[in-house]
Design a protein around this motif. Structure first.
Motif, PDB file in Angstrom:
ATOM      1  N   GLY A   1       1.840  -0.714  -7.339  1.00  9.24           N
ATOM      2  CA  GLY A   1       2.284  -1.519  -8.473  1.00  9.24           C
ATOM      3  C   GLY A   1       3.803  -1.557  -8.590  1.00  9.24           C
ATOM      4  O   GLY A   1       4.522  -1.022  -7.738  1.00  9.24           O
ATOM      5  N   ARG A   2       4.274  -2.166  -9.668  1.00  9.94           N
ATOM      6  CA  ARG A   2       5.715  -2.286  -9.896  1.00  9.94           C
ATOM      7  C   ARG A   2       6.232  -1.319 -10.949  1.00  9.94           C
ATOM      8  O   ARG A   2       7.414  -1.341 -11.283  1.00  9.94           O
ATOM      9  N   HIS A   3       5.328  -0.494 -11.460  1.00 11.07           N
ATOM     10  CA  HIS A   3       5.722   0.433 -12.514  1.00 11.07           C
ATOM     11  C   HIS A   3       5.257   1.842 -12.156  1.00 11.07           C
ATOM     12  O   HIS A   3       4.287   2.028 -11.418  1.00 11.07           O
ATOM     13  N   GLN A   4       5.946   2.821 -12.705  1.00 11.99           N
ATOM     14  CA  GLN A   4       5.609   4.223 -12.466  1.00 11.99           C
ATOM     15  C   GLN A   4       4.586   4.704 -13.489  1.00 11.99           C
ATOM     16  O   GLN A   4       4.449   4.139 -14.579  1.00 11.99           O
TER      17      GLN A   4
ATOM     18  N   ALA B   1      -7.380   6.474 -10.213  1.00  9.33           N
ATOM     19  CA  ALA B   1      -6.306   7.372  -9.762  1.00  9.33           C
ATOM     20  C   ALA B   1      -5.118   7.241 -10.703  1.00  9.33           C
ATOM     21  O   ALA B   1      -4.835   6.157 -11.228  1.00  9.33           O
ATOM     22  N   GLU B   2      -4.418   8.344 -10.895  1.00  9.96           N
ATOM     23  CA  GLU B   2      -3.214   8.371 -11.729  1.00  9.96           C
ATOM     24  C   GLU B   2      -2.077   9.028 -10.944  1.00  9.96           C
ATOM     25  O   GLU B   2      -1.752  10.200 -11.143  1.00  9.96           O
ATOM     26  N   PRO B   3      -1.476   8.285 -10.035  1.00  9.55           N
ATOM     27  CA  PRO B   3      -0.403   8.871  -9.229  1.00  9.55           C
ATOM     28  C   PRO B   3       0.877   9.035 -10.040  1.00  9.55           C
ATOM     29  O   PRO B   3       1.091   8.360 -11.062  1.00  9.55           O
ATOM     30  N   ALA B   4       1.728   9.922  -9.541  1.00 13.69           N
ATOM     31  CA  ALA B   4       3.017  10.123 -10.214  1.00 13.69           C
ATOM     32  C   ALA B   4       3.965   8.963  -9.953  1.00 13.69           C
ATOM     33  O   ALA B   4       4.817   8.653 -10.789  1.00 13.69           O
ATOM     34  N   GLY B   5       3.831   8.318  -8.812  1.00 12.32           N
ATOM     35  CA  GLY B   5       4.694   7.187  -8.480  1.00 12.32           C
ATOM     36  C   GLY B   5       4.003   5.862  -8.716  1.00 12.32           C
ATOM     37  O   GLY B   5       3.223   5.696  -9.652  1.00 12.32           O
ATOM     38  N   ASP B   6       4.292   4.922  -7.811  1.00  8.01           N
ATOM     39  CA  ASP B   6       3.734   3.570  -7.955  1.00  8.01           C
ATOM     40  C   ASP B   6       2.663   3.270  -6.916  1.00  8.01           C
ATOM     41  O   ASP B   6       2.220   2.131  -6.796  1.00  8.01           O
TER      42      ASP B   6
END
Length: 312
Positions: free
Chosen positions: A134-137, A155-160
């Protein structure tokens, strides 16, 4: 006996219905959605449940019944099931269907990108990872498969970047996948769906038996080339030989004791009987022809002649 059989059949539970949602997946706020229950519903009534609470019912039309929500609200989101019941008494209830989830959201974030690793297909029993970016963190990502209204993975990644692994791939994993993401704080504000990506599942070679297809093809090509070269060599040898040229007639040589008795005299340069050079025999080119012709000539002179030998 017939009454006992009738009672036994009445006690058998009816097959449970199936449930589906159209459109599947995420429903846009204000959009229309149809919940379809399908079963062997002749003379039966269908019931729709949300989170275990009955909300609607109708008589089945043929083998199905449809519950429509013309303008979806956020409150319409939730988990739905359906169940059928006979119209006659005593009521005969089916088991509940599987659950289906409806999510009603506002689509405002731009769509994420999606890809497969490895790309180009995966064999049975293999592993593949679906990647969504995505485009957001710090966003929550959800993976969907076409035809299944429920999210396959979250999923809930720390980044994008979110990764969704699929291990021990089977035929049912083949299909079209897409993903969404939304803010963790505002769960009803979602992105637009990503473009779909197609997962192709191919049959894999059995364990311990590697695939020799390419090797076999190479061997067949080399064998064909060798046969072609050999054929060209044989053809060249065949066409280079002169054909149809007459062979020179053989000269028949006979050993005789009295060359003067033959119709054709011996040439003067050959030894004649009595000079001691050939022990009483002379080598005479008698005539050109077959052995029968020579025998006939020698018979006329009263002498015996044998080709390739001595006559006495």
């Amino acid at each position: 006996m017939a009454s006992a059989l009738t009672v036994l059949l009445l006690k058998l539970p009816a097959p449970r219905p199936s449930i589906s949602v159209s459109p599947s997946g995420v429903i846009t706020l204000g959009g229309a959605v149809t919940i379809r229950c399908q079963c062997r519903c002749e003379a039966r009534r269908l019931f729709l449940y949300k989170s275990g609470i009955k909300i609607r019912e109708l008589d089945a039309a043929g083998d199905r019944g449809e519950f429509t929500i013309p303008s979806a609200r956020q409150a319409d989101g939730g988990v739905y099931t359906c169940q059928s019941r006979s119209r006659s008494e005593p009521p005969d209830w089916s088991d509940p269907s599987d659950i289906v989830q409806i999510i009603v959201v506002e689509l405002s974030y731009p769509k994420p990108s999606i890809s497969l690793s490895p790309s180009g297909g995966v064999g049975l029993g293999g592993a593949v990872t679906v990647r969504c970016r995505g485009r957001h963190q710090n966003m929550r990502f959800l993976l969907y498969k076409d035809g299944n209204p429920n999210a396959l993975q979250v999923a809930e990644p720390a980044g994008d970047l979110a990764e969704f692994p699929i291990r021990n791939v089977s035929w049912r994993d083949a299909g079209s996948y897409s993903c969404y993401h939304h803010d963790k704080v505002y769960p009803f504000t979602w992105s637009h769906p990503s473009d779909p990506v197609e997962l192709v599942v191919a049959a894999a070679a059995p364990p311990g038996r590697p695939d020799f297809t390419c090797t076999n093809i190479t061997r067949l090509v080399l064998s064909a080339v060798i046969l072609l070269v050999l054929g060209l060599i044989l053809a060249e040898a065949y066409y280079s030989c002169p054909r149809g040229a007459p062979r020179p007639p053989p000269t028949l040589y006979f050993y005789c004791t009295n060359p003067q008795s033959f119709l054709l005299p011996c040439p003067p340069n050959l030894p004649t009987p009595g000079d001691g050079s050939d022990n009483g025999a002379s080598k005479c080119p008698l005539m050109e022809g077959s052995a029968d012709e020579v025998a006939s000539v020698s018979g006329a002179s009263g002498e015996t002649a044998k080709p390739g030998g001595f006559s006495g």
